[in-house]
Design a protein around this motif. Sequence first.
Motif, PDB file in Angstrom:
ATOM      1  N   LEU A  52     -32.486  13.956  13.201  1.00 18.42           N
ATOM      2  CA  LEU A  52     -31.923  14.416  12.222  1.00 18.42           C
ATOM      3  C   LEU A  52     -31.778  13.666  10.799  1.00 18.42           C
ATOM      4  O   LEU A  52     -31.099  13.837  10.222  1.00 18.42           O
ATOM      5  CB  LEU A  52     -30.583  14.709  12.605  1.00 18.42           C
ATOM      6  CG  LEU A  52     -30.039  16.192  13.201  1.00 18.42           C
ATOM      7  CD1 LEU A  52     -30.213  17.123  12.021  1.00 18.42           C
ATOM      8  CD2 LEU A  52     -30.849  16.518  14.294  1.00 18.42           C
ATOM      9  N   TYR A  98     -18.268  25.859   4.020  1.00 18.58           N
ATOM     10  CA  TYR A  98     -18.640  24.599   3.423  1.00 18.58           C
ATOM     11  C   TYR A  98     -19.869  24.082   3.989  1.00 18.58           C
ATOM     12  O   TYR A  98     -20.893  23.982   3.260  1.00 18.58           O
ATOM     13  CB  TYR A  98     -17.634  23.597   3.306  1.00 18.58           C
ATOM     14  CG  TYR A  98     -17.764  22.485   2.648  1.00 18.58           C
ATOM     15  CD1 TYR A  98     -18.640  22.176   1.413  1.00 18.58           C
ATOM     16  CD2 TYR A  98     -17.954  21.011   3.572  1.00 18.58           C
ATOM     17  CE1 TYR A  98     -18.660  20.926   0.936  1.00 18.58           C
ATOM     18  CE2 TYR A  98     -18.112  19.924   3.023  1.00 18.58           C
ATOM     19  CZ  TYR A  98     -18.739  19.776   1.864  1.00 18.58           C
ATOM     20  OH  TYR A  98     -18.774  18.454   1.180  1.00 18.58           O
TER      21      TYR A  98
ATOM     22  N   MET B   1     -32.663  23.036  -1.981  1.00 21.87           N
ATOM     23  CA  MET B   1     -31.445  22.798  -2.712  1.00 21.87           C
ATOM     24  C   MET B   1     -31.418  21.397  -3.698  1.00 21.87           C
ATOM     25  O   MET B   1     -31.891  20.509  -3.231  1.00 21.87           O
ATOM     26  CB  MET B   1     -30.280  22.803  -1.733  1.00 21.87           C
ATOM     27  CG  MET B   1     -28.887  22.342  -2.362  1.00 21.87           C
ATOM     28  SD  MET B   1     -27.506  22.968  -1.281  1.00 21.87           S
ATOM     29  CE  MET B   1     -27.585  21.378  -0.398  1.00 21.87           C
ATOM     30  N   ARG B   5     -26.689  20.508  -7.040  1.00 29.42           N
ATOM     31  CA  ARG B   5     -26.034  21.505  -6.127  1.00 29.42           C
ATOM     32  C   ARG B   5     -25.027  20.998  -4.824  1.00 29.42           C
ATOM     33  O   ARG B   5     -24.138  21.175  -4.899  1.00 29.42           O
ATOM     34  CB  ARG B   5     -26.959  22.552  -5.570  1.00 29.42           C
ATOM     35  CG  ARG B   5     -26.515  23.468  -4.562  1.00 29.42           C
ATOM     36  CD  ARG B   5     -25.890  24.776  -4.855  1.00 29.42           C
ATOM     37  NE  ARG B   5     -25.686  25.680  -3.890  1.00 29.42           N
ATOM     38  CZ  ARG B   5     -24.706  26.580  -3.722  1.00 29.42           C
ATOM     39  NH1 ARG B   5     -23.851  26.459  -4.916  1.00 29.42           N
ATOM     40  NH2 ARG B   5     -24.334  27.085  -2.731  1.00 29.42           N
ATOM     41  N   ALA B   6     -26.017  19.766  -4.460  1.00 29.49           N
ATOM     42  CA  ALA B   6     -25.224  19.093  -3.181  1.00 29.49           C
ATOM     43  C   ALA B   6     -24.093  18.468  -3.946  1.00 29.49           C
ATOM     44  O   ALA B   6     -22.869  18.506  -3.152  1.00 29.49           O
ATOM     45  CB  ALA B   6     -26.330  18.054  -2.413  1.00 29.49           C
ATOM     46  N   LEU B   9     -21.154  20.839  -4.669  1.00 29.37           N
ATOM     47  CA  LEU B   9     -20.724  21.257  -3.642  1.00 29.37           C
ATOM     48  C   LEU B   9     -19.492  20.211  -2.808  1.00 29.37           C
ATOM     49  O   LEU B   9     -18.434  20.705  -2.588  1.00 29.37           O
ATOM     50  CB  LEU B   9     -21.677  21.719  -2.320  1.00 29.37           C
ATOM     51  CG  LEU B   9     -22.357  23.174  -2.859  1.00 29.37           C
ATOM     52  CD1 LEU B   9     -23.321  23.239  -1.483  1.00 29.37           C
ATOM     53  CD2 LEU B   9     -21.507  24.219  -2.494  1.00 29.37           C
ATOM     54  N   VAL B  10     -19.830  19.215  -2.882  1.00 30.54           N
ATOM     55  CA  VAL B  10     -19.168  18.118  -2.198  1.00 30.54           C
ATOM     56  C   VAL B  10     -17.824  17.770  -3.388  1.00 30.54           C
ATOM     57  O   VAL B  10     -16.874  17.859  -2.792  1.00 30.54           O
ATOM     58  CB  VAL B  10     -19.932  16.640  -1.985  1.00 30.54           C
ATOM     59  CG1 VAL B  10     -18.884  15.511  -1.718  1.00 30.54           C
ATOM     60  CG2 VAL B  10     -21.075  16.917  -1.007  1.00 30.54           C
ATOM     61  N   ALA B 212     -26.794  14.682   7.858  1.00 31.38           N
ATOM     62  CA  ALA B 212     -27.776  15.362   8.304  1.00 31.38           C
ATOM     63  C   ALA B 212     -28.638  16.192   7.306  1.00 31.38           C
ATOM     64  O   ALA B 212     -29.451  16.934   7.281  1.00 31.38           O
ATOM     65  CB  ALA B 212     -27.851  15.998   9.645  1.00 31.38           C
ATOM     66  N   THR B 213     -27.608  16.733   6.277  1.00 27.98           N
ATOM     67  CA  THR B 213     -27.813  17.550   5.169  1.00 27.98           C
ATOM     68  C   THR B 213     -27.710  17.184   3.819  1.00 27.98           C
ATOM     69  O   THR B 213     -28.560  17.791   2.955  1.00 27.98           O
ATOM     70  CB  THR B 213     -27.225  18.928   5.587  1.00 27.98           C
ATOM     71  OG1 THR B 213     -27.651  19.949   4.304  1.00 27.98           O
ATOM     72  CG2 THR B 213     -25.836  18.754   5.333  1.00 27.98           C
ATOM     73  N   VAL B 214     -27.257  15.976   3.744  1.00 29.38           N
ATOM     74  CA  VAL B 214     -27.065  15.586   2.083  1.00 29.38           C
ATOM     75  C   VAL B 214     -27.350  14.011   2.239  1.00 29.38           C
ATOM     76  O   VAL B 214     -27.125  13.542   3.217  1.00 29.38           O
ATOM     77  CB  VAL B 214     -25.764  15.688   1.336  1.00 29.38           C
ATOM     78  CG1 VAL B 214     -25.447  17.371   1.318  1.00 29.38           C
ATOM     79  CG2 VAL B 214     -24.597  15.068   2.069  1.00 29.38           C
ATOM     80  N   ARG B 215     -27.796  13.401   0.914  1.00 30.30           N
ATOM     81  CA  ARG B 215     -27.962  12.216   0.909  1.00 30.30           C
ATOM     82  C   ARG B 215     -26.750  11.412   0.803  1.00 30.30           C
ATOM     83  O   ARG B 215     -25.933  11.900   0.298  1.00 30.30           O
ATOM     84  CB  ARG B 215     -29.289  11.597   0.023  1.00 30.30           C
ATOM     85  CG  ARG B 215     -30.377  12.147   0.171  1.00 30.30           C
ATOM     86  CD  ARG B 215     -31.371  11.645  -0.886  1.00 30.30           C
ATOM     87  NE  ARG B 215     -32.490  12.294  -0.769  1.00 30.30           N
ATOM     88  CZ  ARG B 215     -33.413  12.419   0.159  1.00 30.30           C
ATOM     89  NH1 ARG B 215     -33.668  11.502   1.133  1.00 30.30           N
ATOM     90  NH2 ARG B 215     -34.698  12.992   0.196  1.00 30.30           N
ATOM     91  N   GLN B 218     -25.264  11.436  -2.506  1.00 31.83           N
ATOM     92  CA  GLN B 218     -24.953  12.513  -3.069  1.00 31.83           C
ATOM     93  C   GLN B 218     -23.365  12.766  -2.384  1.00 31.83           C
ATOM     94  O   GLN B 218     -22.521  13.113  -3.230  1.00 31.83           O
ATOM     95  CB  GLN B 218     -25.652  14.044  -2.545  1.00 31.83           C
ATOM     96  CG  GLN B 218     -27.388  13.838  -3.177  1.00 31.83           C
ATOM     97  CD  GLN B 218     -28.256  14.708  -2.454  1.00 31.83           C
ATOM     98  OE1 GLN B 218     -27.814  15.019  -1.217  1.00 31.83           O
ATOM     99  NE2 GLN B 218     -29.226  15.183  -3.093  1.00 31.83           N
ATOM    100  N   LEU B 219     -23.097  12.222  -1.309  1.00 27.34           N
ATOM    101  CA  LEU B 219     -21.829  12.673  -0.728  1.00 27.34           C
ATOM    102  C   LEU B 219     -20.984  11.581  -1.637  1.00 27.34           C
ATOM    103  O   LEU B 219     -19.724  11.913  -1.870  1.00 27.34           O
ATOM    104  CB  LEU B 219     -21.783  12.226   0.664  1.00 27.34           C
ATOM    105  CG  LEU B 219     -20.783  12.172   1.541  1.00 27.34           C
ATOM    106  CD1 LEU B 219     -20.271  13.975   1.424  1.00 27.34           C
ATOM    107  CD2 LEU B 219     -20.927  11.882   3.021  1.00 27.34           C
TER     108      LEU B 219
END
Lengths: 302, 393
Positions: A52, A98, B1, B5-6, B9-10, B212-215, B218-219
Amino acid sequence: MPEGVLEIDAISKRYGEVVALRDMSFDVHAGELFGFVGSNGAGKTTTMRIALGVLAADSGEVRWNGRTVDLDTRRRIGYMPEERGLYPRMRVLDQLVYLAELHGMSTNEAHTSAENWIARLGLRDRRTDEVQRLSLGNQQRVQLAAALVHEPDVLVLDEPFSGLDPVAVDVMSQVLREKASSGVPVVFSSHQLDLVERLCDRVGIVSAGSMVASGTVDELRSGGESRLVVESPTTDWAATLDGVRVIEKNGTRCVLELASGVDDQSVLHAALAAGPVYEFSRQRPTLTELFRNVVTTEARST
Amino acid sequence: MTSARAVSLVARREFVTKVRTRSFLIGTAVIIAVLAGYVVLQSVLFDDQQRSVVGLSGQATQLADPLREKAKSFGIEVETRDVTTVDSAERQVRDGSLDALVTGAPPALKMIVKGSGDEVLTTVLNDVLRQQVLVAQLAEAGITPQQVAQNLANVNVDVTALEPVDPQRGQRLAIGLIVAALLYYSLLVYGTMVAQGVVEEKSSRVVEILLATVRPWQLLLGKVIGLGAVGLLQLLVISMVGLGLSSAFDVIDVGALGATALLTGVLWYLLGFFLYATVFAAAASLVSRQEELQSVLTPISMTIIVAFVAGINLMIGSPSGTTVTVLSLLPPFAPILMPGRMAMGVATTWQVLLAIALALAAIAAITWLGGKVYANAVLRTGARVKLREALKV
């Protein structure tokens, strides 16, 4: 979907002096349920985290349809980490929407999908409750929904069955089976070997950071040494045969272990030559026995 | 994405979740209530001190206009009321609804007060009376009183000030202090909120799903932007209400001064928040539980507190002194001290520009360093991660 294959290719990872993974390799194909078993600390969770991208491997590669997995392909994976995690003070519906959006869905798609999984997993009454107010079992359902809500192309689940009640285990099994038959490769780890044996198309046994055996349950059970159960008045004949060992004797019944390559039919002939035979059958090990066998041999050899 | 956008969203999640909480709504309401209470109290005290009600009876009623005008030149406000009967008017003086009662005809005026009477009011009344007598005698002597009054008005001492005092100095100081206090509050509260958010994600382990989906960057950026926007919203609401109330109750004459202070306040809030929030987030990523958070946040909070307490004292003492000037240029202190000094009108343009440039450079460096610490530490749960380990790789 075109040829969906998730390949874990020769992944190694060390934490300082400790080797967590050593050339871990396996692949999972579209429509297949792959069970990942191994004792605690064998490297299951590390493998999944690397797949992952949550952890970086020291060497080796994870590929999806022949291409190295990057952030965009990773978004198409549904993941349930071993350490369950959701925002405790966020409502169930908001949380799923979300996560679906973070995985690349538009707001509308995310809402539709979140509502759909909420309904399927029986959470409709709790959809506006904060996650921390749900029972543990319901939190697990939300966790599963979180892994499924973006309609992933691959599912990677770390111990999805731990802590579930029997009803939830059935729901979970059914969902995984359905996902697999819709063409999604599914990998999950579990300590419940009977469940893995019943549910999985293929099983991989991990020990000390490497894959030590993998294949269909049938292949695993028929490979290696095989055993025979024979009932006849006398059993002295067995000791004279090459590659045959008596490992258990109970009155007129005995259990024989055959080295690989020994023909069981020649054993039958030898038995008949010595006297009458009332029972002659192959005894196949359960997955639990196989697992114990593999893990202890590995432990002895290292 | 896309990354944008990421991040958005956060940021949206952080903003919506925080604005919806009861603590945000109640917190903002309490601050506004305290502010409103203070303004109203100020204006009531102000009114009470500066306003006297004087009853005029009989011939004294003709003094109403000159009395009000003279009072204004002394900086007090007098409300006059014509009274018909002296007895009932005396009762009103006794119960306090009249501050003084003036009876009789000039030059033999009598003033009745309850206790000692207001000294300023007595002086004003004496002045008015003397002027009346003067005018009457000048008229008797055949001189035009208007001519004399005009000649008198033209006579003034010519004053040359070596260090001119800004007539708005008091107001500027007040606004400067308020701006510094608001920024201090916002940086501390919202910086801590970013830290709590980081630890919440870490302790609830949701961060593993997110990463597992954003860096990590970015978070981190989304969180800083989202919570920064909440802080900005609160800052704006409080400032607007504050400015509105102050104008409505005439406590301080805000006008252009207030608007400028608000703009510089917003600019420095943004600079200060990006500077501190990343440090708060990086520090928070080192620990796994809310209970451990305080220990890593203390050094950062202390910097902000020292900047505020020391800065405020120096600013009141000598706003253009060397110490305060140098401190207000340095990135850790600038977000609190510079807007204060700007509101007081003592910061020169080159100082402001230098402080902004230094702050931007510091933000770039801190974001790079803090982002690295955060990315390395945020997935390590359990024992506190050592800063040196988090900086490796």
